[in-house]
Design an enzyme around this catalytic site. Structure first.
Site, PDB file in Angstrom:
ATOM      1  CG  ASN A  13      -4.664 -15.071   6.689  1.00  0.00           C
ATOM      2  OD1 ASN A  13      -5.131 -15.997   5.645  1.00  0.00           O
ATOM      3  ND2 ASN A  13      -3.506 -14.319   6.171  1.00  0.00           N
ATOM      4  CB  THR A 222       4.304   4.026   2.667  1.00  0.00           C
ATOM      5  OG1 THR A 222       4.443   2.331   2.657  1.00  0.00           O
ATOM      6  CG2 THR A 222       2.834   4.115   1.868  1.00  0.00           C
ATOM      7  CG  LEU A 223       9.487   6.909   2.267  1.00  0.00           C
ATOM      8  CD1 LEU A 223      10.045   7.954   2.098  1.00  0.00           C
ATOM      9  CD2 LEU A 223      10.438   5.633   2.061  1.00  0.00           C
ATOM     10  N   GLY A 227       6.715   9.336   6.112  1.00  0.00           N
ATOM     11  CA  GLY A 227       5.641   9.866   5.111  1.00  0.00           C
ATOM     12  C   GLY A 227       5.508   8.961   4.160  1.00  0.00           C
ATOM     13  CB  ALA A 251      -3.100  -2.610  10.477  1.00  0.00           C
ATOM     14  CB  ALA A 252       0.841   2.069   9.524  1.00  0.00           C
ATOM     15  N   GLY A 253       0.018   0.281   7.045  1.00  0.00           N
ATOM     16  CA  GLY A 253       0.031   0.361   5.574  1.00  0.00           C
ATOM     17  C   GLY A 253      -1.550  -0.071   5.159  1.00  0.00           C
TER      18      GLY A 253
END
Ligand code: ADP
Length: 310
Positions: A13, A222-223, A227, A251-253
């Protein structure tokens, strides 16, 4: 070790980001205070993450035949991503995310999927070089579900490991789950699929069983700053996050999923791949934006060395 090969099939995108004093109410015109344009989409972000972490990365996506499509394709090339299976659609515009951010950092987002909604298995037909010798496939859910299913099937034929980042949530047909080697979800996605509210590692273990019961080999929940949790049939492991000065979790994920996939493609055990992915996610939180915040291999390795030495 020669670089591994990762195929990412997903969305791209153009993010159009407008800064405003407050979010517009229905019918209201607000005078903005700034504007930025950035390449995004979960698929493209994760392809960039894999490429920066050293994998030979093929990205399968569908862009419009428009100027945003030109910019998105150019950006992929600049990152060293193989664009053999980037298809340009002459009827649908490129995917766009319209993002408003107010002075308190709250946002409002509209995604117009455009050509992403027409990504189909025929887009990789006759392009055997995309799949040949692939070590891993990485997918998300911003493209048609039938395309996700077909890509999983194709990757399995090649003997590749399959990683599904099941985000954003959408109902999936039952047969998908047994084609997935590793499923990655955050707390909200875990709850949406399983009905189990997830806040703590224990909840993640309960939710993880839902995916395992449907045939997925391993689940990672993921938390955020807590962590991530690896859930297997007979065991689970909590991998605490690295403490960092987090300024923007965007964008951490994506960093996490790219890193996990690259390490697993390198045949690292899950217990090595998870801390590596946590490190990539943590580093992405220390910088603003989506793609600009995705770390390189060198950065993740240096970070891990520093953190494990202390
Ligand atoms: P998503 O962006 O998909 O919601 P998360 O917020 O769970 O994903 O983040 C993915 C991973 O990034 C986490 O499992 C963790 O390893 C890392 N991470 C996220 N937020 C932080 C934080 N504040 N501090 C350190 N690591 C973080």
């Amino acid at each position: 070790m020669p670089p591994v090969k990762v195929v990412v099939v997903g969305s791209a995108n153009m993010d159009l980001i407008g800064l405003c004093p407050h979010l517009p109410a229905p019918g209201e015109t607000v005078l903005g205070t700034g504007f930025e344009m950035a390449c995004g989409g979960k698929g493209a972000n994760q392809a960039v993450a894999c490429a920066r972490l050293g994998a030979v990365t093929f990205f399968v996506c569908r862009l419009g035949k428009d100027s945003f499509g030109d910019l998105l394709e150019e950006n992929l090339r600049k990152e060293g991503i193989r664009t053999d299976a980037v298809v340009r659609d002459s009827e649908m515009p490129s995917g766009v995310a319209l993002i408003f951010v107010d002075s308190k950092g709250q946002n409002q987002i509209l995604v117009a999927p455009g050509s992403n909604g027409r990504l189909s298995p025929s887009d990789w037909q006759g392009k055997e070089e995309v799949w040949k010798g692939a070590d891993a496939l990485l997918l998300q859910l911003e493209i048609p579900v039938e395309t996700v299913a077909a890509a999983l099937h194709r990757a399995r034929e090649e003997g590749a490991l399959t990683v599904l980042n099941a985000a954003p949530f959408r109902p999936l047909p039952q047969h998908i789950w047994s084609q997935v080697s590793v499923c990655v979800v955050n707390e909200k996605e875990a709850e949406a699929f399983t009905g189990v509210p997830v806040a703590e590692p224990n909840d993640a273990v309960t939710a993880g069983q839902w995916f395992l019961a449907r045939g997925t080999d391993a689940v990672v929940v993921t938390l955020g700053e807590k962590g991530s949790v690896l859930v297997l049939k007979d065991s689970y492991t909590v991998f605490p996050a690295f403490a960092v000065n987090a300024v923007d979790a965007t964008a951490a994920g994506d960093a996490f999923c790219g890193a996990l996939t690259v390490r697993l493609a390198e045949k690292a055990p899950l217990t090595d791949a998870l801390p590596f992915a946590n490190a990539a996610g943590a580093l992405a939180c220390t910088r603003l934006g989506a793609q600009p915040s995705l770390p390189t291999r060198q950065e993740v390795e240096t970070f891990l060395k520093e953190r494990t030495a202390s």
